[in-house]
Design an enzyme around this catalytic site. Sequence first.
Site, mmCIF file in Angstrom:
data_model
loop_
_atom_site.group_PDB
_atom_site.id
_atom_site.type_symbol
_atom_site.label_atom_id
_atom_site.label_comp_id
_atom_site.label_asym_id
_atom_site.label_seq_id
_atom_site.Cartn_x
_atom_site.Cartn_y
_atom_site.Cartn_z
ATOM 1 C CB ILE A 175 -6.448 -13.149 -11.510
ATOM 2 C CG1 ILE A 175 -7.242 -13.272 -9.791
ATOM 3 C CG2 ILE A 175 -5.013 -13.862 -11.258
ATOM 4 C CD1 ILE A 175 -7.579 -14.604 -9.593
ATOM 5 C CG ASP B 67 -5.889 1.574 14.323
ATOM 6 O OD1 ASP B 67 -5.070 0.878 13.558
ATOM 7 O OD2 ASP B 67 -6.139 1.469 15.664
ATOM 8 N NE ARG C 293 -11.144 -22.703 -9.125
ATOM 9 C CZ ARG C 293 -10.844 -23.051 -10.214
ATOM 10 N NH1 ARG C 293 -9.631 -23.351 -11.049
ATOM 11 N NH2 ARG C 293 -11.944 -23.031 -11.190
ATOM 12 C CG HIS D 293 -10.323 6.247 10.176
ATOM 13 N ND1 HIS D 293 -9.566 5.702 11.379
ATOM 14 C CD2 HIS D 293 -9.435 6.788 9.183
ATOM 15 C CE1 HIS D 293 -8.048 6.177 11.075
ATOM 16 N NE2 HIS D 293 -7.906 6.559 9.900
#
Length: 403
Positions: free
Chosen positions: A347, A377, A212, A373
């Site tokens: 962060i 899975d 970045r 779900h």
Amino acid sequence: MQDFILPDIGEGIVECEVVKWLVAEGQHIVEDQPVVEVMTDKALVEIPAKYSGLVTRLYYAQGDIAKVHSPLFCQQLAGDEPATQSVQAEVAPVQPVIEQNSQASLSALTAASAGKSLASPAVRRLAREMEIDLALVAGSGDKGRVLKQDLSVAPTASTGGDTQSTTTAVNRTEPIRGIKAAMAKQMSHSVSTLVHFTVSDEVQLDNLMAARGKLTTSFEAQGQKLSLMPFFIKALSMALTEFPIINSQVNQQCTELTYLAQHNIGLAVDSKIGLVVPNIKDVQNLSLLDIAKQYNHLIQQARQGKLNSTDLRGGTISISNIGVLGGILATPIINAPESAIVALGKIQRLPRFDENDQVIPANIMQVSWSGDHRIIDGATMVRFNNAWKRYLENPIEMLASLK
């Protein structure tokens, strides 16, 4: 005389809250002049005048709920004589109109038109309960708007301006409206229809932060701020290409599964009107620069309450950045009918072991994925996260694959 009928705002919206009148009774207005700000369960909307003329009556006070297709205000059209017969309203108003002897409603409108003490109806109500004169409060919001937190340090009428005095705590009840009502309804639907599960992991961002840094100057030269979020968004789209089931939606009967070709990635934003989730469309076809442009634009529009309905519909997966508020871990609720959402923590600079078992400082972000779900899975979600994480921890691989 002619009544201005509140138009159909779209998206099935049947009512809205009158947030702020931009005109007053007795004021001349022109065609397309903004007349009032109203809040729907989607966004803050500015309603313009259809015709030029003189505003003769406002049917609602600020804070009232107005119904779509009901009269909003009455005006004498430009060129009309005072004796002109009134036009019959399309639908009679279902809310009480402002009575001529309603001092509270009139004073609220007068204060707004005079530019005094900008504040929402909820803040005004709280100020009255706390016996605080809003004229004495320095607002910290946009254009000096008084916010709820500003009242905690404000002088009360009973203390004569003594800011050191404390106020008596009181219970307060207010209706759930607008964005808050939409969020409550949406989350209730998500919890009742989807089967949630969550997996968590951590991502080391040192390489991504370095990449970045190298791109920042070129992006700024094109007028765009480059944060880490466009990388998160693009990496998410690339991982969805590998695991399309994460970008799928199941029907209500749970008998059909639709794999969505578009990657419309939603961004949960804590805006001034509540939590909204605008989305960037077709991320799979966008460059990093394109994503940065759209991301910066959507965030700005959301914080100003100026999102349109197109920005808010059609999302296929969402990102909730709790880290911007200092959060580390969360269990995010899926935004139905989507099938997955990720919460990004802040962060942190933490010690970690390198390949030689030496302790090194590392920039670590905790992430939490919630999935439906019924169709996803746990193993698939973990593999999907690993693909997304691989792109972020090895940005050269991601940048090499960008379209």
